[in-house]
Write an enzyme that holds these catalytic residues in place. Structure first.
Site, short mmCIF file in Angstrom:
data_model
loop_
_atom_site.label_atom_id
_atom_site.label_comp_id
_atom_site.label_asym_id
_atom_site.label_seq_id
_atom_site.Cartn_x
_atom_site.Cartn_y
_atom_site.Cartn_z
CG ASP A 73 -2.03 -0.95 1.21
OD1 ASP A 73 -2.29 -1.49 0.13
OD2 ASP A 73 -2.64 -1.18 2.27
NE ARG A 74 -1.07 7.39 -1.34
CZ ARG A 74 -1.02 8.41 -0.47
NH1 ARG A 74 0.10 9.12 -0.34
NH2 ARG A 74 -2.07 8.73 0.24
#
Length: 284
Positions: free
Chosen positions: A128-129
């Site tokens: 995930d970012r």
């Protein structure tokens, strides 16, 4: 196919056409007929189309879309390992793995392609970012499938660290199993009745620190599972409630770290182990 100035490290988008005069279709669908007229739409061989080009339905064309305005992510991404098959990095918080939506240049993939000059680099898996830690890329197209399949089949031992707030509603250690669904256009993933598709081993290390060993890789799995037992991850802007965070606000990174990856190499059979050098902020 040579990328335009500024697009280094970014692959072209592939578009399936409806058929007919290409410039008319681009104008009708996206108001972008000028891109065809300017020679900015190409065949698979890199030959530009023009205003007279007519294509059959189902053909594919390629183009470089306009880059969005992006806020620079001001954190380094150290390389942990590099060989002929793999590049392993220590991804910082806030940097997406690969281009999506408004994140294109400010992604681990594009940064690494530009830094190393290797356009065939491809992520073997994703983080995930907002999650930091160990991220694996393949170097050559020929080996990509073997490593991506290894991750998809769950043949990688993953260890995460997380700082969370609150007191768990279950005894630890434990294994959490549930069905997690992520709907396109909805920010939060959610648990629902049905056959479990997500499994996480959760262990307390004390002082609000937890070791997580997921056996599956559903979107936001660790964040959803910890929130479900009353210990949401510190500085999570989505769970249990959505918090609006301004673009460019890097002051409160999600306290989730992909700390270690271990696997038997699908090509050589050798045991591989990669460990992040990053640390989470202390509870104090």
């Amino acid at each position: 196919m040579t990328a335009p100035q500024g697009f280094t490290g970014i692959g072209p988008s592939r578009v399936r056409v409806h058929g007919g005069r290409l410039v008319d279709e681009f104008e009708r669908r996206w108001g972008a007929g000028a891109k065809v007229a300017a020679g900015e739409v190409f065949s698979v061989d890199g030959v530009p189309f023009d205003e007279q080009s007519v294509l059959p339905a189902g053909d594919y064309v390629y183009l470089y879309r306009e880059l969005p305005d992006e806020v620079t992510v001001p954190f380094d991404m150290p390389i942990l390992h590099r060989d002929d098959d793999l590049v392993v990095v220590d991804k910082p918080h806030f940097l997406a793995t690969m281009p999506r939506g408004g994140h294109v240049v400010q992604t681990a993939l594009v940064r690494l392609r530009r830094e190393l000059g290797v356009d065939e680099l491809s992520p073997a898996h994703r983080l995930d970012r907002l999650t930091a830690g160990v991220l694996v890329f393949t170097v050559r197209r020929e080996v990509r499938g073997a490593y991506q399949t290894m991750f998809a089949d769950g043949r990688v031992a993953k260890t995460y660290l997380a700082r969370a707030r609150g007191a768990p509603t279950v005894d630890l250690p434990t294994v959490l199993r549930s069905r997690i669904t992520k709907v396109r256009g909805r920010l939060q993933a959610f648990e629902e009745p049905g056959e479990p598709n997500a499994e996480t081993h959760v262990e307390s290390l004390g002082d609000g620190l937890y070791r997580l060993r997921p056996r599956t890789g559903r979107t936001h799995q660790l964040r959803v599972h910890l929130a479900s037992i009353g210990i949401p991850i510190v500085d999570d802007p989505l769970y249990p409630e959505i918090v609006d965070v301004a673009a460019g606000d890097f002051s409160r990174p999600l306290q989730l770290l992909a700390q270690r990856l271990e696997f038997d190499d699908p090509l050589s059979g050798a045991r591989r182990e990669f460990v992040s050098a990053r640390e989470l902020v202390s509870a104090g």
